[in-house]
Design an enzyme around this catalytic site. Structure first.
Site, PDB file in Angstrom:
ATOM      1  CB  SER A   8      -0.867   0.008   1.253  1.00 31.74           C
ATOM      2  OG  SER A   8      -0.033  -0.018   2.396  1.00 31.74           O
ATOM      3  CB  CYS A  70       0.934  -5.438   1.563  1.00 33.77           C
ATOM      4  SG  CYS A  70      -0.410  -4.619   2.432  1.00 33.77           S
ATOM      5  CB  CYS A 194       2.355  -4.377   9.546  1.00 36.29           C
ATOM      6  SG  CYS A 194       2.276  -2.887   8.525  1.00 36.29           S
ATOM      7  CG  HIS A 196       4.287   0.409   6.738  1.00 37.91           C
ATOM      8  ND1 HIS A 196       3.513  -0.291   5.850  1.00 37.91           N
ATOM      9  CD2 HIS A 196       4.359   1.678   6.253  1.00 37.91           C
ATOM     10  CE1 HIS A 196       3.126   0.512   4.866  1.00 37.91           C
ATOM     11  NE2 HIS A 196       3.631   1.714   5.089  1.00 37.91           N
TER      12      HIS A 196
HETATM   13  N1  DGL Z   1       2.496  -2.657   5.039  1.00 39.85           N
HETATM   14  C1  DGL Z   1       1.218  -3.188   5.062  1.00 39.85           C
HETATM   15  C2  DGL Z   1       1.092  -4.502   5.770  1.00 39.85           C
HETATM   16  O1  DGL Z   1       2.044  -5.269   5.737  1.00 39.85           O
HETATM   17  C3  DGL Z   1       0.015  -2.339   4.985  1.00 39.85           C
HETATM   18  C4  DGL Z   1      -0.222  -1.286   5.920  1.00 39.85           C
HETATM   19  C5  DGL Z   1      -1.445  -0.428   5.612  1.00 39.85           C
HETATM   20  O2  DGL Z   1      -1.539   0.064   4.496  1.00 39.85           O
HETATM   21  O3  DGL Z   1      -2.235  -0.260   6.531  1.00 39.85           O
HETATM   22  O4  DGL Z   1       0.085  -4.811   6.353  1.00 39.85           O
END
Ligand code: DGL
Length: 269
Positions: A8, A70, A194, A196
């Site tokens: 995302s 993601c 996640c 991130h």
């Molecule tokens: N980096 C993403 C994940 O692994 C998505 C985070 C998002 O867009 O809320 O879930």
């Protein structure tokens, strides 16, 4: 064909860095759906539609294999896309399974019945959408018995990271770890569910303490992709590496450069 890597926003760059280091000869096309991030607060149908559109764009632009870097997209869209059938010669893979195979001490693709594993108490940190999908618990139940999972939906962390507000991101991570510890005081392992969150891995580790093994996906996914491509070499090779975004390319390039500490140039998807 280049391999597509989708997220995302910027989180999938943590996976991209690890796979690019592991597979230096493979060209990767990174696609950040920044215009629609964060996904973690959207409903499953919305996440499915956005993910499918991005994956089709990568397929149509020469990537035979696309990695959903993601968890939120993997949780909401991967199984549904695979069950609906993908076009001839195209593939889409997610990031959950390599992590769960590592946690449950399995080799790639070991589909033997669930069994007892060393780890007993697992803390899962993920987006609200990933937590409510229970996809992690489902994949784990196929492979292990007797593992207690406590999930913490980490609202706000992805937004803060995407906006480059690392002070807020750190405060939120500490408060989510506190909330988790009230439910599970002594986890053996913590999953950063996640892509991130590896950008905040030191903060998670500090807040959890040195006795908790923190697992993050980047290196696990890199090993698993290397293994996959060794068995299917035609899925990789040829094409130019590119960084695409549905957001403002200048702004996304600045943030990505800050995160990865090297020059990154995104163009419009
Ligand atoms: N980096 C993403 C994940 O692994 C998505 C985070 C998002 O867009 O809320 O879930």
């Amino acid at each position: 064909m280049a391999v597509g890597v989708f997220d995302s926003g910027l989180g999938g760059l943590t996976v991209l860095s690890a796979v690019a280091a592991r597979l230096p000869d493979v060209p990767f096309v990174y696609y950040a759906d920044s215009a629609h991030a964060p996904y973690g607060v959207r409903d499953a149908e919305d996440i499915f539609q956005l993910t499918e559109k991005a994956v089709r764009h990568l397929w149509d632009n020469g990537c035979d294999l696309v990695i959903l870097a993601c968890n939120t997209a993997s949780a909401a869209a991967l199984r549904r896309m695979q069950e609906a059938g993908v076009p001839d010669g195209k593939r889409v893979l997610g990031v959950f399974v390599p992590l769960i195979e590592a946690l449950t001490e399995r080799d790639w693709g070991d589909n033997s019945p669930p069994r007892e594993v060393d780890v007993k108490h697992v803390a899962l940190f993920a987006t609200p959408a990933t937590v409510s999908s229970r996809a992690f618990q489902r994949e784990l139940a196929f492979r292990a018995v007797g593992v207690d999972v406590e999930a913490q939906a980490c609202g706000g962390v992805v937004d803060a990271i995407e906006e480059g507000d690392m002070i807020l991101a750190e405060a939120l991570v500490r408060s989510h770890v506190d909330a988790l510890k009230r439910k599970m005081p002594t986890p053996d392992a913590a999953i950063l569910g996640c892509t991130h969150y590896p950008l905040m891995q030191d903060i998670f580790q500090a807040a959890l303490g040195p006795d908790v093994r923190v697992l993050s996906q980047a290196d696990l996914v890199a090993d698993s992709l290397a293994d996959y491509l060794e068995r299917r070499p035609a899925m990789a090779g040829g094409g130019e590496p590119r960084f695409l975004t549905t957001g403002d390319p200048d702004q996304v390039s600045v943030r990505a450069t800050q995160f990865l500490r090297r020059q990154m140039t995104f163009t419009a998807a």
